[in-house]
Design an enzyme around this catalytic site. Structure first.
Site, PDB file in Angstrom:
ATOM      1  CB  CYS A   2      31.203  37.972  36.208  1.00  0.00           C
ATOM      2  SG  CYS A   2      31.752  38.786  37.689  1.00  0.00           S
ATOM      3  NE  ARG A  29      31.525  33.373  32.475  1.00  0.00           N
ATOM      4  CZ  ARG A  29      32.425  33.294  31.524  1.00  0.00           C
ATOM      5  NH1 ARG A  29      32.518  32.209  30.803  1.00  0.00           N
ATOM      6  NH2 ARG A  29      33.245  34.295  31.276  1.00  0.00           N
ATOM      7  CD1 TRP A  78      35.035  33.835  41.362  1.00  0.00           C
ATOM      8  CD2 TRP A  78      36.290  35.607  40.847  1.00  0.00           C
ATOM      9  NE1 TRP A  78      36.306  33.602  41.820  1.00  0.00           N
ATOM     10  CE2 TRP A  78      37.101  34.671  41.521  1.00  0.00           C
ATOM     11  CE3 TRP A  78      36.866  36.800  40.424  1.00  0.00           C
ATOM     12  CZ2 TRP A  78      38.438  34.889  41.776  1.00  0.00           C
ATOM     13  CZ3 TRP A  78      38.211  37.016  40.683  1.00  0.00           C
ATOM     14  CH2 TRP A  78      38.985  36.064  41.356  1.00  0.00           C
ATOM     15  CG  ASN A 104      32.943  38.461  32.649  1.00  0.00           C
ATOM     16  OD1 ASN A 104      33.699  38.430  33.610  1.00  0.00           O
ATOM     17  ND2 ASN A 104      33.112  37.700  31.589  1.00  0.00           N
ATOM     18  N   GLY A 105      34.280  41.488  33.907  1.00  0.00           N
ATOM     19  CA  GLY A 105      35.567  42.096  33.564  1.00  0.00           C
ATOM     20  C   GLY A 105      35.966  43.089  34.628  1.00  0.00           C
ATOM     21  CD  GLU A 486      45.040  18.861  36.528  1.00  0.00           C
ATOM     22  OE1 GLU A 486      45.692  19.902  36.685  1.00  0.00           O
ATOM     23  OE2 GLU A 486      43.798  18.858  36.441  1.00  0.00           O
ATOM     24  CE  LYS A 490      41.131  19.565  38.683  1.00  0.00           C
ATOM     25  NZ  LYS A 490      41.943  20.117  37.703  1.00  0.00           N
ATOM     26  CD  GLU A 493      41.383  23.280  40.347  1.00  0.00           C
ATOM     27  OE1 GLU A 493      41.280  24.201  39.537  1.00  0.00           O
ATOM     28  OE2 GLU A 493      41.383  22.086  39.975  1.00  0.00           O
ATOM     29  CG  HIS A 509      66.930  18.357  47.479  1.00  0.00           C
ATOM     30  ND1 HIS A 509      68.250  18.255  47.875  1.00  0.00           N
ATOM     31  CD2 HIS A 509      66.825  17.621  46.345  1.00  0.00           C
ATOM     32  CE1 HIS A 509      68.912  17.523  46.994  1.00  0.00           C
ATOM     33  NE2 HIS A 509      68.070  17.107  46.058  1.00  0.00           N
ATOM     34  CE  LYS A 612      35.333  24.548  32.927  1.00  0.00           C
ATOM     35  NZ  LYS A 612      36.360  23.783  33.655  1.00  0.00           N
TER      36      LYS A 612
HETATM   37  C1  G6P Z   1      40.822  28.436  36.147  1.00  0.00           C
HETATM   38  C2  G6P Z   1      40.022  27.162  36.131  1.00  0.00           C
HETATM   39  C3  G6P Z   1      40.932  25.974  35.840  1.00  0.00           C
HETATM   40  C4  G6P Z   1      41.708  26.205  34.554  1.00  0.00           C
HETATM   41  C5  G6P Z   1      42.466  27.538  34.565  1.00  0.00           C
HETATM   42  C6  G6P Z   1      43.020  27.869  33.196  1.00  0.00           C
HETATM   43  O1  G6P Z   1      41.688  28.464  37.229  1.00  0.00           O
HETATM   44  O2  G6P Z   1      39.373  26.970  37.361  1.00  0.00           O
HETATM   45  O3  G6P Z   1      40.142  24.824  35.709  1.00  0.00           O
HETATM   46  O4  G6P Z   1      42.633  25.180  34.403  1.00  0.00           O
HETATM   47  O5  G6P Z   1      41.563  28.583  34.921  1.00  0.00           O
HETATM   48  O6  G6P Z   1      41.952  28.075  32.319  1.00  0.00           O
HETATM   49  P1  G6P Z   1      41.975  27.832  30.773  1.00  0.00           P
HETATM   50  O7  G6P Z   1      40.579  28.135  30.346  1.00  0.00           O
HETATM   51  O8  G6P Z   1      42.957  28.827  30.197  1.00  0.00           O
HETATM   52  O9  G6P Z   1      42.382  26.452  30.519  1.00  0.00           O
END
Ligand code: G6P
Length: 617
Positions: A2, A29, A78, A104-105, A486, A490, A493, A509, A612
């Protein structure tokens, strides 16, 4: 999670347009729904709906509000409580449409509060927790006529996390902002306009002067001025220090790139160079604290957790002590009965606001054991910094793409700089050796630049060749497991593909049972001490018909010869450069995910269901 934007101004501006642009800059966000409220002539004007901002704007003309209006609140959502529908979109109003709230929260006790308010005759329209707040304020205003007191009393009843911006139809020049656990920043153009937002880029085109609101602080925003109060003592204003942010607005705009994700991958060399300027004193401080620790944990979420996995390898190499990596959401559960005295926690977060991480470190600090927290974040003044004993700020600049890219490489770099500082302090390696590691680390921006210059067509070709394969693996050993994980994250995501980063050894395994003729497997293969074993793993897949794509250094021969397609990272294969390969190898996988998203007509900047900054558990 949010985005909140508020503005109150005395300038002759189109308030709707500025509010719209504000939430556009916060869209990373959350983007399930959005809404704007403006105020004029003791009335509130609301436009809101479900969907992405651009679509809603086309339908509702979000920049068209009464010209005289000089105050607006805007929200991009969100969804948590209540589906992403028009009714559940913010702002939420009280029974008389006089009080508007954006949030937001999450309010944890909203069911009890809702029942209490229903029994008093309040009428609710949505399924959200947020709608409690305008009704609580309305209720409080009945007993005392002061909006500030009513807001303070209302939020004292709320349990949970909130960044809130509130306005009232009869208060033409006032926004009240208050926070607990969810970020809220106040921006100010002296004497002209005051802003509040969940994140700095929202008001960065207008001002870089801001105040960071802390838990249980309230800000009363008027046009060009702001007053602060402690929610528990609202009779006396409190002083706060203004901060100047040195981000340029250009960094928060697309600047000719089609997407922020692509732009931010291309910004990695600059982000690395900027982060190399972290002061030696802070690095030394970090290094000395780690040297004095009896037990070290490293914790984070998402991409930051994979940066932590890479960083722990690099730090351990020089420190010679085991570092246990634990996902922050599991931290308390895992350590409840075993957190030891004199432990150090390294906490990593690009946003500095991830609630599970904040909760983990708060729990550890409040425990009887004397635990210290060293944090690495990209955001000055973020919540994590207030719960840390020492902080390193990465200098990636604003990262708008939801999928983290440039912050990942800077997080590994910051940890690498700490590792080399440790090497200098303990002197188990000669100065000459340490210098070679520094030289390799300093060369990472150039390596990435060279890679980006020459390999885009190859990456696009690989994406096309993988078109039919909806799932496959990135396999690796040692430190490169972090890179593989990672890379897999990606692709999940942004390209909505179930691609998994996995240990190459462990893959026999289970995952190997998926292999058929032409099944693709991408091996991350820098020439470190796992290289020969990785060849064995590669053969296990190749002999079963797997199509081998490998990521290797420029002079690689053995693995390249065994591969169907090779991506060469233009760096030397010596042990100095290889140690930092998660920094130089990851752009290839980020680009793979980016172009795979485009291939599937997905917007890589706004992946489905993701946000994010994750401020809910
Ligand atoms: C969300 C974001 C990711 C990020 C993760 C951790 O899932 O989409 O991109 O890696 O949060 O966030 P931070 O701000 O703690 O790195």
């Amino acid at each position: 999670m949010c985005g909140i934007f508020g503005i109150v101004s005395r300038k002759d501006i189109n308030i709707g347009k500025i509010a719209l642009e504000g939430i556009k800059r916060l869209e990373y966000r959350g983007y399930d729904s959005c809404g704007i409220v403006t105020q004029y002539d003791s009335k509130l004007f609301v436009k809101k709906d479900a969907g992405k901002i651009d679509v809603i704007h086309k339908k509702l003309k979000l920049d068209e509000f009464p010209n005289e209006s000089k105050l607006a609140l805007a929200h991009t959502r969100w969804a948590t409580h209540g589906a992403p529908t028009k009714i559940n979109s913010h702002p939420h109003l009280d029974c008389n449409d006089k009080i508007a709230v954006i949030h937001n929260g999450i309010l944890e006790n909203f069911i009890e509060l809702r029942e209490e308010l229903l029994s008093k005759g309040h009428i609710f329209k949505s399924e959200t927790d947020t709608e409690i707040i305008p009704h609580l304020i309305e209720d409080n205003l009945k007993t005392n006529g002061d909006l500030k007191i009513a807001v303070a009393n209302a939020i004292k009843k709320c349990i949970g996390a909130y960044g809130l911006a509130i306005c009232h139809a009869d208060y033409p020049d006032t926004i009240i902002a208050v926070r607990r656990e969810s970020p809220l920043i106040i921006g100010i153009e002296d004497g002209k306009t005051t802003y509040c937002a969940s994140d700095i880029p929202a008001f960065l085109p207008y001002t870089n002067k801001c105040y960071i609101l802390e838990d249980d602080e309230m800000a009363i925003l008027k046009a060009g001025t702001v007053e602060f109060y402690d929610v528990n003592n609202i009779s006396v204003p409190k002083q706060k220090e203004i901060q100047k942010i040195d981000w340029s607005i250009k960094a928060a705009e697309k600047g000719g790139y089609k997407h922020f994700m692509l732009k931010e991958i291309y910004e990695e060399p600059t982000a690395l160079r900027q982060t190399m300027k972290i002061s030696n004193d802070s690095l030394k401080d970090f290094a000395e604290t780690l040297l004095s620790a009896e037990r070290i944990y490293i914790t984070a979420a998402g991409t930051s957790f994979y940066a932590a996995l890479a960083g722990k390898f690099i730090i351990t190499k020089f420190l010679g002590k085991y570092i246990q990596a634990i996902e922050c959401s599991e931290f308390k559960i895992e350590l409840e009965n075993s957190l030891e005295e004199n432990s150090i926690i390294i906490a990593i977060s690009q946003s500095g606001e991830t609630i599970d991480l904040i909760e983990a470190i708060r729990w550890a600090k409040e425990s009887k054991q004397r635990v210290k927290v060293l944090s690495i974040t990209n955001i000055v003044g973020s919540t994590i910094t207030r719960h840390s004993d020492k902080v390193l700020i990465t200098q990636a600049g604003p990262e708008i793409g939801v999928a983290a890219t440039k912050t990942f490489v800077t997080q590994i770099l910051a940890q690498s700089l700490v590792a080399l500082e440790i090497a200098k302090l303990i002197r188990t390696e000669s100065n000459d050796e340490i210098q070679k590691y520094y030289n390799a680390l300093y060369s990472t921006p150039k390596v990435i630049e060279n890679f980006l210059e020459k390999n885009i067509d190859l990456i696009k070709y690989i994406v096309r060749s993988l078109e039919k394969n909806l799932n496959f693996f990135f396999l690796a050993r040692g430190i490169s497991i972090a890179t593989a994980k990672e890379g897999g994250l990606k692709l999940k995501e942004v390209a909505c593909r179930f691609i998994e980063g996995y240990s190459a050894a462990h893959a026999k395994h289970g995952p190997i049972s998926l292999v058929r003729e032409g099944y693709p497997i991408i091996f991350i293969a820098p020439p470190d001490n796992t290289y020969e074993r990785l060849i064995g793993n590669l053969m296990e897949f190749k002999s079963r018909g797997g199509k081998i794509i490998s990521l290797v250094v420029k002079e690689d021969k053995k693995i390249a010869d065994l591969s169907d397609i090779t991506i060469r990272i233009p760096q030397p294969g010596d042990k100095y450069h290889t140690l930092f390969s998660p920094i130089t190898f990851i752009p290839a996988l980020q680009l793979l995910a980016y172009y795979a998203a485009l291939e599937h007509n997905l917007d890589p900047d706004k992946p489905l269901n993701l946000a994010k900054t994750v401020t809910v558990h």
